[in-house]
Write a protein that holds these residues in place. Structure first.
Motif, short mmCIF file in Angstrom:
data_model
loop_
_atom_site.label_atom_id
_atom_site.label_comp_id
_atom_site.label_asym_id
_atom_site.label_seq_id
_atom_site.Cartn_x
_atom_site.Cartn_y
_atom_site.Cartn_z
N VAL A 136 4.23 23.02 -0.12
CA VAL A 136 4.18 22.80 1.32
C VAL A 136 4.35 21.32 1.62
O VAL A 136 3.94 20.46 0.83
CB VAL A 136 2.85 23.31 1.92
N GLU A 137 4.98 21.03 2.74
CA GLU A 137 5.25 19.65 3.12
C GLU A 137 4.70 19.37 4.51
O GLU A 137 5.04 20.07 5.48
CB GLU A 137 6.76 19.39 3.10
N ALA A 138 3.84 18.38 4.63
CA ALA A 138 3.23 18.03 5.90
C ALA A 138 4.15 17.13 6.71
O ALA A 138 5.12 16.57 6.18
CB ALA A 138 1.89 17.33 5.66
N GLU A 139 3.83 16.97 7.98
CA GLU A 139 4.61 16.06 8.83
C GLU A 139 4.47 14.63 8.32
O GLU A 139 3.39 14.21 7.92
CB GLU A 139 4.14 16.14 10.28
N PRO A 140 5.54 13.88 8.35
CA PRO A 140 5.48 12.50 7.85
C PRO A 140 4.57 11.62 8.70
O PRO A 140 4.40 11.84 9.90
CB PRO A 140 6.93 12.02 7.95
N ILE A 141 4.00 10.62 8.08
CA ILE A 141 3.26 9.56 8.76
C ILE A 141 4.15 8.32 8.75
O ILE A 141 4.65 7.92 7.69
CB ILE A 141 1.93 9.26 8.06
N GLN A 143 -4.15 10.10 3.80
CA GLN A 143 -4.04 11.01 4.94
C GLN A 143 -2.87 11.97 4.76
O GLN A 143 -2.96 13.16 5.10
CB GLN A 143 -3.86 10.23 6.24
N ALA A 144 -1.76 11.48 4.20
CA ALA A 144 -0.61 12.36 3.95
C ALA A 144 -0.98 13.45 2.96
O ALA A 144 -0.59 14.62 3.12
CB ALA A 144 0.56 11.54 3.43
N ALA A 145 -1.74 13.08 1.94
CA ALA A 145 -2.20 14.07 0.96
C ALA A 145 -3.13 15.09 1.61
O ALA A 145 -3.00 16.31 1.40
CB ALA A 145 -2.91 13.38 -0.19
N ARG A 146 -4.05 14.61 2.41
CA ARG A 146 -5.00 15.51 3.07
C ARG A 146 -4.28 16.46 4.04
O ARG A 146 -4.61 17.64 4.13
CB ARG A 146 -6.07 14.72 3.81
N ASP A 147 -3.29 15.94 4.74
CA ASP A 147 -2.52 16.79 5.65
C ASP A 147 -1.85 17.93 4.89
O ASP A 147 -1.83 19.07 5.35
CB ASP A 147 -1.45 15.96 6.38
N ALA A 180 -5.21 10.03 14.54
CA ALA A 180 -3.88 9.62 14.08
C ALA A 180 -3.94 8.28 13.41
O ALA A 180 -4.61 7.37 13.85
CB ALA A 180 -2.91 9.60 15.27
N GLU A 181 -3.24 8.17 12.31
CA GLU A 181 -3.17 6.92 11.57
C GLU A 181 -1.71 6.53 11.50
O GLU A 181 -0.93 7.18 10.85
CB GLU A 181 -3.77 7.08 10.17
N GLY A 182 -1.37 5.47 12.16
CA GLY A 182 0.05 5.18 12.30
C GLY A 182 0.59 6.14 13.33
O GLY A 182 -0.12 6.87 13.99
N SER A 183 1.88 6.20 13.48
CA SER A 183 2.50 7.16 14.39
C SER A 183 3.07 8.31 13.59
O SER A 183 3.49 8.13 12.46
CB SER A 183 3.62 6.47 15.19
N ARG A 184 3.07 9.52 14.14
CA ARG A 184 3.58 10.70 13.45
C ARG A 184 4.95 11.05 13.99
O ARG A 184 5.17 11.09 15.19
CB ARG A 184 2.64 11.91 13.67
N SER A 185 5.89 11.28 13.09
CA SER A 185 7.18 11.76 13.56
C SER A 185 7.09 13.24 13.83
O SER A 185 6.23 13.92 13.30
CB SER A 185 8.26 11.49 12.50
N LYS A 186 7.97 13.79 14.63
CA LYS A 186 7.90 15.19 15.02
C LYS A 186 8.56 16.10 14.02
O LYS A 186 8.25 17.27 13.95
CB LYS A 186 8.57 15.38 16.40
N GLY A 187 9.47 15.59 13.23
CA GLY A 187 10.19 16.43 12.28
C GLY A 187 9.77 16.12 10.86
O GLY A 187 8.85 15.35 10.62
N ARG A 188 10.48 16.74 9.91
CA ARG A 188 10.22 16.51 8.51
C ARG A 188 11.22 15.51 7.97
O ARG A 188 12.35 15.43 8.42
CB ARG A 188 10.29 17.82 7.73
N ALA A 189 10.79 14.75 6.97
CA ALA A 189 11.69 13.73 6.42
C ALA A 189 12.84 14.38 5.68
O ALA A 189 12.70 15.44 5.13
CB ALA A 189 10.94 12.81 5.46
#
Length: 340
Positions: free
Chosen positions: A204-209, A312-316, A331-340
């Motif tokens: 599984v892949e979380a939303e990028p930070i 945080q990316a790991a936890r997500d 939120a830590e940093g800004s979150r992009s809406k899509g996947r990298a």
């Protein structure tokens, strides 16, 4: 550092374990068998996979050293490196062996070989071990036998694959001969074992930070055997988008088999990042999971913030995969809406 001082420094650094003299005597015997350059203290690196028993703490008195071995003739030009881990109660408790080499000759180490060596003293097909009797030599000889069989099978598979390919496509042989190069340099079999092993594994892949143009992507999956880890990572690295990242495979994993907990982490060049992920898995009491964070560098140094984003990316990813209870976090940093 010379070979002699390597062994001497290993002996000097031995902790105060009950059978310290037994361990020293065994080290002397191993050096006399395998050569002056064979044994050295183990230096922890980001690429090794550390096998730790469930009862063992980070500050334990486990003795670790590496042994360099050569295959017997006619393959004596092929070498390999093995990590030996002795629990404080050894030889009352069995040792653990791990293959540190990623390649045996031209062939990449696969899950079957990696896993069989890890289980040398805990598998019914492994070494018969008697409590109280030193057994590292028996284990190392077993490793050599398995590696030789594995290596020769790969050589035969390559020959068989070459014959089949040339039979189906004779122009390959003609082209190779015309260019004065062996046909084997142009013939390669697909790694079907890797594909088969990865079936049923969902990464599984979380939303990028995103922070100051640096991007952090967390991924996680369930694992049932430590031997799956290198294949999953290799599969991920086959993605060019991942491979081009500054730190593509910062990771940590924990996997329990019976009453033994196997775990490891890899900084992938981002100092201490892997150990922070390992600590995260520990405090979350997560088992049978691999978590990977990919960091794309945006050109601006983030300082300590990068570790916050990696965690945080790991936890997500762990939350997205259902490996831990989902909680709302700021939120830590800004979150992009899509996947990298």
């Amino acid at each position: 550092m010379t070979a002699v001082s390597n062994l001497e420094s290993l002996i000097v650094s031995l902790p105060n374990i009950p059978d310290k003299q037994v361990v020293i005597s065994e080290l002397d015997v191993l050096q006399s068998i395998y050569g002056d350059h064979a044994i050295a203290p183990w230096q922890s690196s980001s690429s090794t996979k550390q096998v730790i028993s469930q009862s063992e703490s980070i500050s334990s008195d486990t003795v670790r050293y590496q042994v360099s071995l050569s295959l017997p003739p006619p393959h004596d030009d092929i070498s390999l490196l093995v990590l030996v881990s002795l629990p404080p109660s050894y030889p009352a408790t069995s040792p653990q062996l791990q293959l540190l080499s990623r390649y045996i000759g031209p062939f990449g180490v696969d899950a079957e070989l990696f896993g069989s060596i890890i289980k040398t003293f805990i598998s019914v097909t492994g070494i018969e071990w008697t409590p109280g009797v030193v057994c590292v030599f028996d284990g190392l000889q077993s490793v050599l036998e398995r590696v030789v069989n594995w290596y020769e099978q790969r050589l035969e598979s390559n020959k068989a694959g070459e014959a089949l390919r040339v039979q189906s496509h004779p122009h390959l042989l003609e082209t190779a001969e015309a260019e004065g190069s062996p046909s084997t340099s142009r013939i390669a079999l697909p790694n079907t074992q890797t594909i088969a092993l990865l079936e049923g594994i969902k990464l599984v892949e979380a939303e990028p930070i995103v922070d100051r143009k640096s991007v952090f992507v967390g991924r996680a999956c369930r694992i049932s055997d430590p031997a799956q880890v290198p294949l999953i990572i290799a599969s991920l690295m086959a993605d060019r988008r991942v491979a081009k990242a500054a730190h593509p495979i910062i990771n940590a994993w924990r996997c329990q088999i019976g009453n033994v907990l196997y775990q490891d982490n890899d900084d992938d060049g981002e100092s201490a990042a892997g150990s922070r992920l390992a600590h995260l898995l520990q405090i979350l009491e997560v088992k049978d999971v691999l978590v990977i964070v990919t960091r794309y560098f945006g050109g601006t140094m983030l300082g300590a913030d990068r570790f916050k984003h990696i965690n945080q990316a790991a936890r997500d990813a762990l939350e997205l995969g259902g490996f831990i209870e989902t909680k709302r976090v700021g939120a830590e940093g800004s979150r992009s809406k899509g996947r990298a």
